[in-house]
Write an enzyme that holds these catalytic residues in place. Structure first.
Site, PDB file in Angstrom:
ATOM      1  N   ASP A 173      -6.587  -6.885   3.947  1.00  0.00           N
ATOM      2  CA  ASP A 173      -7.696  -6.235   3.257  1.00  0.00           C
ATOM      3  C   ASP A 173      -8.548  -7.291   2.549  1.00  0.00           C
ATOM      4  O   ASP A 173      -9.772  -7.307   2.648  1.00  0.00           O
ATOM      5  CB  ASP A 173      -7.139  -5.228   2.246  1.00  0.00           C
ATOM      6  CG  ASP A 173      -8.241  -4.510   1.507  1.00  0.00           C
ATOM      7  OD1 ASP A 173      -9.179  -4.041   2.174  1.00  0.00           O
ATOM      8  OD2 ASP A 173      -8.188  -4.444   0.264  1.00  0.00           O
ATOM      9  N   TYR A 206       0.828  -1.209   0.000  1.00  0.00           N
ATOM     10  CA  TYR A 206       0.000   0.000   0.000  1.00  0.00           C
ATOM     11  C   TYR A 206       0.866   1.265   0.000  1.00  0.00           C
ATOM     12  O   TYR A 206       0.469   2.287  -0.518  1.00  0.00           O
ATOM     13  CB  TYR A 206      -0.887   0.035   1.249  1.00  0.00           C
ATOM     14  CG  TYR A 206      -2.228  -0.626   1.093  1.00  0.00           C
ATOM     15  CD1 TYR A 206      -2.327  -1.980   0.795  1.00  0.00           C
ATOM     16  CD2 TYR A 206      -3.404   0.096   1.272  1.00  0.00           C
ATOM     17  CE1 TYR A 206      -3.546  -2.592   0.676  1.00  0.00           C
ATOM     18  CE2 TYR A 206      -4.636  -0.516   1.156  1.00  0.00           C
ATOM     19  CZ  TYR A 206      -4.712  -1.848   0.856  1.00  0.00           C
ATOM     20  OH  TYR A 206      -5.931  -2.449   0.735  1.00  0.00           O
ATOM     21  N   ASP A 243      -3.693 -18.002   0.129  1.00  0.00           N
ATOM     22  CA  ASP A 243      -4.701 -18.659  -0.723  1.00  0.00           C
ATOM     23  C   ASP A 243      -5.411 -19.758   0.061  1.00  0.00           C
ATOM     24  O   ASP A 243      -6.632 -19.898   0.041  1.00  0.00           O
ATOM     25  CB  ASP A 243      -4.072 -19.183  -2.025  1.00  0.00           C
ATOM     26  CG  ASP A 243      -2.743 -19.918  -1.815  1.00  0.00           C
ATOM     27  OD1 ASP A 243      -2.207 -19.902  -0.683  1.00  0.00           O
ATOM     28  OD2 ASP A 243      -2.245 -20.504  -2.796  1.00  0.00           O
ATOM     29  N   ASP A 266     -12.671  -9.038   3.664  1.00  0.00           N
ATOM     30  CA  ASP A 266     -13.901  -9.067   2.865  1.00  0.00           C
ATOM     31  C   ASP A 266     -14.398 -10.501   2.673  1.00  0.00           C
ATOM     32  O   ASP A 266     -15.600 -10.755   2.666  1.00  0.00           O
ATOM     33  CB  ASP A 266     -13.683  -8.385   1.504  1.00  0.00           C
ATOM     34  CG  ASP A 266     -13.886  -6.872   1.577  1.00  0.00           C
ATOM     35  OD1 ASP A 266     -13.603  -6.293   2.652  1.00  0.00           O
ATOM     36  OD2 ASP A 266     -14.333  -6.272   0.585  1.00  0.00           O
ATOM     37  N   LYS A 269       2.535 -15.433   2.275  1.00  0.00           N
ATOM     38  CA  LYS A 269       2.784 -16.144   1.011  1.00  0.00           C
ATOM     39  C   LYS A 269       4.284 -16.422   0.982  1.00  0.00           C
ATOM     40  O   LYS A 269       5.026 -15.990   0.089  1.00  0.00           O
ATOM     41  CB  LYS A 269       2.310 -15.253  -0.159  1.00  0.00           C
ATOM     42  CG  LYS A 269       2.277 -15.942  -1.505  1.00  0.00           C
ATOM     43  CD  LYS A 269       1.152 -16.944  -1.661  1.00  0.00           C
ATOM     44  CE  LYS A 269       1.309 -17.689  -2.978  1.00  0.00           C
ATOM     45  NZ  LYS A 269       0.404 -18.834  -3.115  1.00  0.00           N
TER      46      LYS A 269
HETATM   47  C1  IPM Z   1     -10.458  -0.929   3.929  1.00  0.00           C
HETATM   48  C2  IPM Z   1     -10.623  -0.262   2.593  1.00  0.00           C
HETATM   49  C3  IPM Z   1      -9.427   0.614   2.317  1.00  0.00           C
HETATM   50  C4  IPM Z   1      -8.210  -0.298   2.266  1.00  0.00           C
HETATM   51  C5  IPM Z   1      -9.527   1.464   1.050  1.00  0.00           C
HETATM   52  C6  IPM Z   1     -10.765   2.333   1.047  1.00  0.00           C
HETATM   53  C7  IPM Z   1      -8.290   2.294   0.828  1.00  0.00           C
HETATM   54  O1  IPM Z   1     -10.855  -1.197   1.591  1.00  0.00           O
HETATM   55  O2  IPM Z   1     -10.317  -0.221   4.936  1.00  0.00           O
HETATM   56  O3  IPM Z   1     -10.481  -2.166   3.976  1.00  0.00           O
HETATM   57  O4  IPM Z   1      -7.930  -0.929   1.237  1.00  0.00           O
HETATM   58  O5  IPM Z   1      -7.526  -0.382   3.291  1.00  0.00           O
HETATM   59 MN    MN Z   2     -11.051  -3.263   2.276  1.00  0.00          MN
END
Ligand code: IPM
Ligand code: MN
Length: 373
Positions: free
Chosen positions: A245, A142, A221, A249, A189
């Site tokens: 990140d 990042y 993975d 999700d 990884k």
């Molecule tokens: C999160 C978001 C952020 C990230 C974005 C909005 C930059 O997806 O906080 O998970 O990737 O960290």
């Molecule tokens: Mn995110």
């Protein structure tokens, strides 16, 4: 007690969900005799529109002088579809994380009993899921050097980590495991990446200081797959920025909706509390976004301030809303009507003020239905 809270609603549905969290904090202030002083600040697309800068200096100053920060969401589709944009809303959040030294992002993942049927996964697999992701937040790909070549045919993003960056988040993850089920899974990884091998070496060394905590290693993975096939396997997951990140999700599919997952970002100076979901711009202004992630982020903020009883009241009110099916459409149950963002906020604030479990009519009152039994 009196607390200064920086409020950054941000973009998309951010302002709508943060407004519910504020409603809930106001109810906490009233019920427990506190004073919360809010200072609003701009970040993201709305800040670019106003000042040309996704993170105006004033926002950093407000955050630096606050006791804690409540954040909504950042981003706008007009930038997502424009790869050439030099200034992007997300830079605001990334730069704020850096400016405040928020190197550790904590994302609890829980399968709520009342939402088991909302997940596309089988209930017997997700039942009792309860883990927490410790994501490194101010290093890795990042923040490494990024470049697009002159002819625009090649690009790179550098990922780099130092032992010091790895160590500080690792200690927090192990300390968390000691208060939970004494297990840390390092997700990396290491079969491919040099940075991952540095993570393994550093974490293995630190683990020796925590003899009561078991350490296991998983490639990212494989970890993503295991999270879906056997989520109760996990207790504390420790990982770098990008992997954290992605897997958070993935983890949201276990909880029934990404709309209920909250997070804290902590570090050297301050704490920032935000939903893990994004701006959900299709829903902006429609009063349909789930405010629970923002409200639960406010509960994390209260814990950070040491207000445990107050945080517990918020979490119980959220449980109540789920038990009664008083929810937005993303987590509604088949037989029930859903309600709006602001009404969920009203319900939770009201429950905190009354905390009356015997009131069987609570749901009906809020649904605007009959109040007579
Ligand atoms: C999160 C978001 C952020 C990230 C974005 C909005 C930059 O997806 O906080 O998970 O990737 O960290
Ligand atoms: Mn995110």
């Amino acid at each position: 007690m009196k607390y200064n809270i920086a409020v950054i609603p941000g973009d998309g549905v951010g302002p709508e969900v943060v407004a519910q969290a504020i409603k809930v904090l106001d109810a906490v202030a009233e019920a427990y005799d506190h004073i919360f002083i809010y200072k609003e600040a701009k970040l993201g697309s709305c800040a670019i529109d106003k000042t040309g800068n996704p993170l105006p200096k004033e926002t950093v100053d407000i955050c630096n002088t606050a006791d804690a920060i409540l954040f909504g969401a950042v981003g706008d589709p007009k930038y997502d579809n424009d790869p050439k944009a030099k200034i992007r809303p997300e830079q605001g959040l990334l730069n704020l994380r850096r400016a405040l030294g928020l190197y550790c992002n904590i994302r609890p993942v829980k399968a709520y009993d009342n939402l088991l049927s909302n997940s596309p996964l089988k209930r017997e697999i997700i039942k009792n899921t309860d883990f927490v992701i410790y994501r490194e937040l101010t290093g890795g790909i990042y923040f490494g050097e990024k470049k697009l070549s002159q002819d625009e045919q090649t690009a790179f993003d550098v990922s780099s980590y130092s032992v010091q960056e790895i160590s500080r988040v690792t200690h927090l993850a192990f300390q968390a495991a000691q208060k939970r089920r004494n297990k840390v899974t390092l997700v990396d990884k290491a079969n491919v990446l040099e940075t991952s091998r540095l993570w393994r070496r550093t974490v293995t060394e630190i683990a020796k200081e925590y003899k009561d905590v078991e350490l296991e290693y998983l490639f990212v993975d494989n970890a993503a797959m295991k999270m879906i096939l056997n989520p109760t396997h996990f207790d504390v997951i420790l990982t770098e920025n990008l992997f954290g990140d992605m897997i958070s999700d993935v983890a949201s599919s276990l909880s029934g909706s990404i709309g209920i997952l909250s997070s804290s970002s902590i570090g050297t100076k301050n704490g920032l509390f935000e939903p893990i979901h994004g701006t959900y711009s299709q829903a902006k202004g429609k009063d349909i976004a789930n405010p629970l992630a923002s409200i639960l982020s406010a509960a994390l903020l209260l814990k950070y301030l040491g207000l445990y009883e107050e945080a517990d009241a918020v979490e119980r009110a959220v449980d109540k809303s789920l038990a009664l099916g008083f929810t937005t459409q993303d987590i509604k149950r088949k037989i029930q009507k859903s309600t709006t963002t602001s009404k969920v906020g009203d319900f939770i604030a009201d429950y905190i003020l009354n905390q009356d479990d015997s009131n069987m009519n609570f749901r009906n009152i809020h649904m605007g239905q009959s109040t007579i039994i």
